[in-house]
Write a protein that holds these residues in place. Sequence first.
Motif, mmCIF file in Angstrom:
data_model
loop_
_atom_site.group_PDB
_atom_site.id
_atom_site.type_symbol
_atom_site.label_atom_id
_atom_site.label_comp_id
_atom_site.label_asym_id
_atom_site.label_seq_id
_atom_site.Cartn_x
_atom_site.Cartn_y
_atom_site.Cartn_z
ATOM 1 N N VAL A 1 0.861 -1.175 0.000
ATOM 2 C CA VAL A 1 0.000 0.000 0.000
ATOM 3 C C VAL A 1 0.897 1.225 0.000
ATOM 4 O O VAL A 1 1.957 1.233 0.649
ATOM 5 C CB VAL A 1 -0.952 -0.004 1.216
ATOM 6 C CG1 VAL A 1 -0.186 0.026 2.530
ATOM 7 C CG2 VAL A 1 -1.919 1.168 1.148
ATOM 8 N N ASN A 2 0.508 2.234 -0.735
ATOM 9 C CA ASN A 2 1.334 3.421 -0.916
ATOM 10 C C ASN A 2 0.680 4.643 -0.253
ATOM 11 O O ASN A 2 -0.445 5.008 -0.587
ATOM 12 C CB ASN A 2 1.542 3.692 -2.407
ATOM 13 C CG ASN A 2 2.446 4.893 -2.656
ATOM 14 O OD1 ASN A 2 3.122 5.381 -1.747
ATOM 15 N ND2 ASN A 2 2.465 5.379 -3.888
ATOM 16 N N ILE A 3 1.412 5.269 0.686
ATOM 17 C CA ILE A 3 0.929 6.480 1.356
ATOM 18 C C ILE A 3 1.843 7.641 0.958
ATOM 19 O O ILE A 3 2.812 7.979 1.630
ATOM 20 C CB ILE A 3 0.907 6.324 2.896
ATOM 21 C CG1 ILE A 3 0.206 5.041 3.315
ATOM 22 C CG2 ILE A 3 0.257 7.546 3.546
ATOM 23 C CD1 ILE A 3 -1.256 4.988 2.995
ATOM 24 N N GLY A 4 1.561 8.207 -0.211
ATOM 25 C CA GLY A 4 2.263 9.418 -0.644
ATOM 26 C C GLY A 4 3.667 9.252 -1.162
ATOM 27 O O GLY A 4 4.432 10.232 -1.181
ATOM 28 N N CYS A 5 4.061 8.073 -1.604
ATOM 29 C CA CYS A 5 5.417 7.856 -2.113
ATOM 30 C C CYS A 5 5.442 7.814 -3.642
ATOM 31 O O CYS A 5 4.459 7.440 -4.277
ATOM 32 C CB CYS A 5 5.998 6.552 -1.569
ATOM 33 S SG CYS A 5 6.209 6.517 0.232
ATOM 34 N N GLU A 6 6.588 8.167 -4.211
ATOM 35 C CA GLU A 6 6.826 8.010 -5.643
ATOM 36 C C GLU A 6 7.548 6.677 -5.835
ATOM 37 O O GLU A 6 8.723 6.532 -5.516
ATOM 38 C CB GLU A 6 7.686 9.169 -6.163
ATOM 39 C CG GLU A 6 8.064 9.045 -7.624
ATOM 40 C CD GLU A 6 6.857 8.846 -8.523
ATOM 41 O OE1 GLU A 6 6.825 7.803 -9.224
ATOM 42 O OE2 GLU A 6 5.968 9.714 -8.526
ATOM 43 N N LEU A 7 6.828 5.699 -6.352
ATOM 44 C CA LEU A 7 7.368 4.338 -6.409
ATOM 45 C C LEU A 7 7.660 3.843 -7.830
ATOM 46 O O LEU A 7 8.114 2.706 -8.000
ATOM 47 C CB LEU A 7 6.386 3.365 -5.740
ATOM 48 C CG LEU A 7 6.056 3.628 -4.266
ATOM 49 C CD1 LEU A 7 5.022 2.623 -3.772
ATOM 50 C CD2 LEU A 7 7.313 3.556 -3.409
ATOM 51 N N SER A 8 7.417 4.651 -8.818
ATOM 52 C CA SER A 8 7.609 4.186 -10.197
ATOM 53 C C SER A 8 9.065 3.819 -10.444
ATOM 54 O O SER A 8 9.987 4.545 -10.085
ATOM 55 C CB SER A 8 7.178 5.286 -11.185
ATOM 56 O OG SER A 8 7.917 6.471 -10.977
ATOM 57 N N GLY A 9 9.243 2.652 -11.069
ATOM 58 C CA GLY A 9 10.583 2.173 -11.418
ATOM 59 C C GLY A 9 11.329 1.495 -10.288
ATOM 60 O O GLY A 9 12.486 1.085 -10.462
ATOM 61 N N ARG A 10 10.716 1.333 -9.145
ATOM 62 C CA ARG A 10 11.422 0.713 -8.016
ATOM 63 C C ARG A 10 11.385 -0.802 -8.119
ATOM 64 O O ARG A 10 10.366 -1.410 -8.437
ATOM 65 C CB ARG A 10 10.800 1.171 -6.685
ATOM 66 C CG ARG A 10 11.127 2.626 -6.383
ATOM 67 C CD ARG A 10 10.569 3.093 -5.072
ATOM 68 N NE ARG A 10 10.906 2.256 -3.928
ATOM 69 C CZ ARG A 10 10.954 2.705 -2.676
ATOM 70 N NH1 ARG A 10 10.711 3.988 -2.418
ATOM 71 N NH2 ARG A 10 11.236 1.891 -1.699
ATOM 72 N N LYS A 11 12.529 -1.403 -7.823
ATOM 73 C CA LYS A 11 12.671 -2.855 -7.911
ATOM 74 C C LYS A 11 11.915 -3.582 -6.803
ATOM 75 O O LYS A 11 11.455 -4.711 -6.991
ATOM 76 C CB LYS A 11 14.153 -3.238 -7.824
ATOM 77 C CG LYS A 11 15.023 -2.663 -8.943
ATOM 78 C CD LYS A 11 14.758 -3.354 -10.252
ATOM 79 C CE LYS A 11 15.724 -2.871 -11.335
ATOM 80 N NZ LYS A 11 15.470 -3.534 -12.643
ATOM 81 N N ASP A 12 11.806 -2.916 -5.631
ATOM 82 C CA ASP A 12 11.239 -3.625 -4.474
ATOM 83 C C ASP A 12 9.720 -3.777 -4.540
ATOM 84 O O ASP A 12 9.121 -4.349 -3.635
ATOM 85 C CB ASP A 12 11.640 -2.935 -3.166
ATOM 86 C CG ASP A 12 11.339 -1.439 -3.166
ATOM 87 O OD1 ASP A 12 10.866 -0.930 -4.194
ATOM 88 O OD2 ASP A 12 11.576 -0.789 -2.132
ATOM 89 N N ILE A 13 9.086 -3.289 -5.602
ATOM 90 C CA ILE A 13 7.635 -3.492 -5.720
ATOM 91 C C ILE A 13 7.269 -4.384 -6.911
ATOM 92 O O ILE A 13 6.089 -4.638 -7.162
ATOM 93 C CB ILE A 13 6.886 -2.143 -5.856
ATOM 94 C CG1 ILE A 13 7.291 -1.427 -7.151
ATOM 95 C CG2 ILE A 13 7.105 -1.271 -4.638
ATOM 96 C CD1 ILE A 13 6.421 -0.223 -7.456
#
Length: 269
Positions: free
Chosen positions: A139-151
């Motif tokens: 679940v994402n609470i206000g983070c920029e996660l695009s391109g991250r390996k850990d997801i």
Amino acid sequence: MKNVLRFMISTVVAVSFVACADPRDTDKELKELREKIKADERERQENLNQMKRSGDELGKELSKTLELLNKGGQPPRIRLEGALMAGGKLHPQVDVKMMAGFAKNGEPTGIDQTRATFEGNEVFDDSLIKSMVDKGTYVNIGCELSGRKDIESLTEVEVSTSLDATQASVAFICGGNVSSDLKLVVGKAIFEEAKLNISSALAFGVNIKANEVVLIGSNRILAKADSVGFGETFVSLTIGANKVSGEGTLEIKSEGADQPMPNKIVTEK
């Protein structure tokens, strides 16, 4: 002539009776009258004193009421559980600051020590979180996660809008304004330079239960009361975890509401 004689005799007898009255009886009556006057005066004075005391007490109660109305609000409640309260003390990477709001005169209001504004408990109910670790979701609470390996191997789930908790393997927490109740049950809660603002008008506030809390960088959570007297008694923030990791820090600030101060600048807290 006989009638005149009778009148003279009656007058003499009456005068003789008065003249023969015991003066001690008159003194006694005068003394009793004086005592009664004194008693009446004492009673009158006591009544006046009682009225004054009642007025003073009423004035004090009114002053207290006005003082309460003019004071700043108390901070919303904060509760930390498990590893965040290791050994009955705050974890060294966690800091909590509780501040009451400013009064109408611009002075800071003291914390009401009779209220449990901060609660810490080593006991932590982890009955739900252990099954979250391998759930394969985030679940994402206000983070920029695009391109991250850990997801890449995880599936995103939306934050629940009901009273039910949002369940996931990982919660990425970076920031934003929380304007609705937020309840997370996760395997890992990762705070990454988080700047989270919580409104204390929420019925249940923010509740985060995690097997592990990871702190990356400098993180701050602010719980701010919206108005004096409202939202102060709610538990605005609860965080519980079995483990704290990472090299970052977490500062939690809880602030009471300020009284309106026209034409007055409040010093920053």
